[in-house]
Design an enzyme around this catalytic site. Structure first.
Site, PDB file in Angstrom:
ATOM      1  CG  ASP A  10      -2.063   0.758   1.095  1.00  0.00           C
ATOM      2  OD1 ASP A  10      -2.335   1.160  -0.121  1.00  0.00           O
ATOM      3  OD2 ASP A  10      -2.731   1.059   2.066  1.00  0.00           O
ATOM      4  CG  ASN A  58      -7.809  -1.872  -5.122  1.00  0.00           C
ATOM      5  OD1 ASN A  58      -7.002  -2.650  -4.977  1.00  0.00           O
ATOM      6  ND2 ASN A  58      -7.971  -1.055  -4.298  1.00  0.00           N
TER       7      ASN A  58
END
Ligand code: IPE
Ligand code: IPE
Ligand code: MG
Length: 244
Positions: A10, A58
């Site tokens: 991330d 996502n």
């Protein structure tokens, strides 16, 4: 058996924003970091490395960003085969292939097949992966099997933990020992929900594009100092009755 490490990679967007760049540039750099980490991992006693590349959530991002990530995946899959061959790396996939762009799904299936015989580290690409989605798909696969089996035998068959485990995306891959999350966020974001019941977590503040093999070594070292109990009482201190 060596370790299974999972990484929630991330911070690509923040890395780019901090430099006044487009988020997509962060993903490009993130891919470079991922390549470095894969190279470094097999030398650190890691037998399985699961990389969280793209989650089932996502898709909520812009078409441009999603398209860019899929393009990176296409390039990566094409370019890395010789590296996998040289290093005996087996590539596998976790997640729902059926909802990916057909050519990406085909490339993934191909690279998994072409590297199937390599007996070194296994790199599992979690792409269009969600932990809940994996469990739901596992239960449905199990139910389909059970419906057939119970009508043949006339007995009702129950779902239990083994049945679910057996129908996960990669049932022969051991549960993760260590899950790393970069960019300082304290959440799983739907990563390996079933498999991580007893994983150790390691959170790093560094953004993913800044990660190097030294960071991975530090995470593994920290993991090796932990005492894993799996719900039992197993240290000499506990047995001596010292307050916990
Ligand atoms: C991780 O970086 C990569 C993917 C989720 C595909 P992000 O894109 O989430 O980066 P941040 O969290 O916005 O910084
Ligand atoms: C998790 O990161 C998914 C991947 C790294 C592929 P996200 O950036 O999508 O997670 P949230 O939205 O911060 O929870
Ligand atoms: Mg993020």
């Amino acid at each position: 058996m060596g370790l299974h490490v999972g990484i929630i990679m991330d911070g690509n967007g923040r890395w780019a924003q901090a430099r006044g760049l487009m988020r997509t540039q962060g993903h490009r750099e993130g891919l470079q970091a991922a390549k470095q980490i894969v190279k470094a991992a097999s030398g650190m006693g890691i037998d399985f490395l699961t990389l969280y590349v793209f989650s089932t959530e996502n898709w909520k991002r812009t078409v441009e960003e999603v398209g860019f990530i899929m393009d990176l995946v296409r390039q990566y899959l094409k370019a890395e085969f010789s590296f996998c061959r040289e290093n005996h790396i087996r590539v596998r996939h976790a997640g729902d292939l059926s909802k990916l762009p057909p050519d990406v799904a085909k490339d993934i299936a191909e690279v998994c097949k072409d590297t199937e015989m390599f007996a070194g580290m296994q790199v599992i690409l979690a792409l269009n992966y969600g932990g809940r989605d994996e469990i739901v798909r596992a239960v449905n696969k199990a139910l389909a099997g059970i419906a057939g089996a119970s009508s043949a035998s006339g007995r009702a068959i129950e779902i239990n933990e083994n049945v679910i485990t057996k129908h996960l995306d990669n049932p022969d891959v051991p549960d993760p020992d260590l899950i790393i999350r970069t960019a300082g966020e304290y959440r799983t974001s739907n990563f390996l929900l079933w498999e991580s019941a007893y994983a150790e977590y390691y959170i790093s503040d560094k953004l993913w594009p800044d990660w190097t093999s030294a960071d991975l070594a530090e995470a593994v070292e920290s993991f090796q100092k932990r005492e894993r109990r799996f719900g039992a009482v197993n240290s000499a201190i506990d047995e001596a009755g010292a307050p916990l």
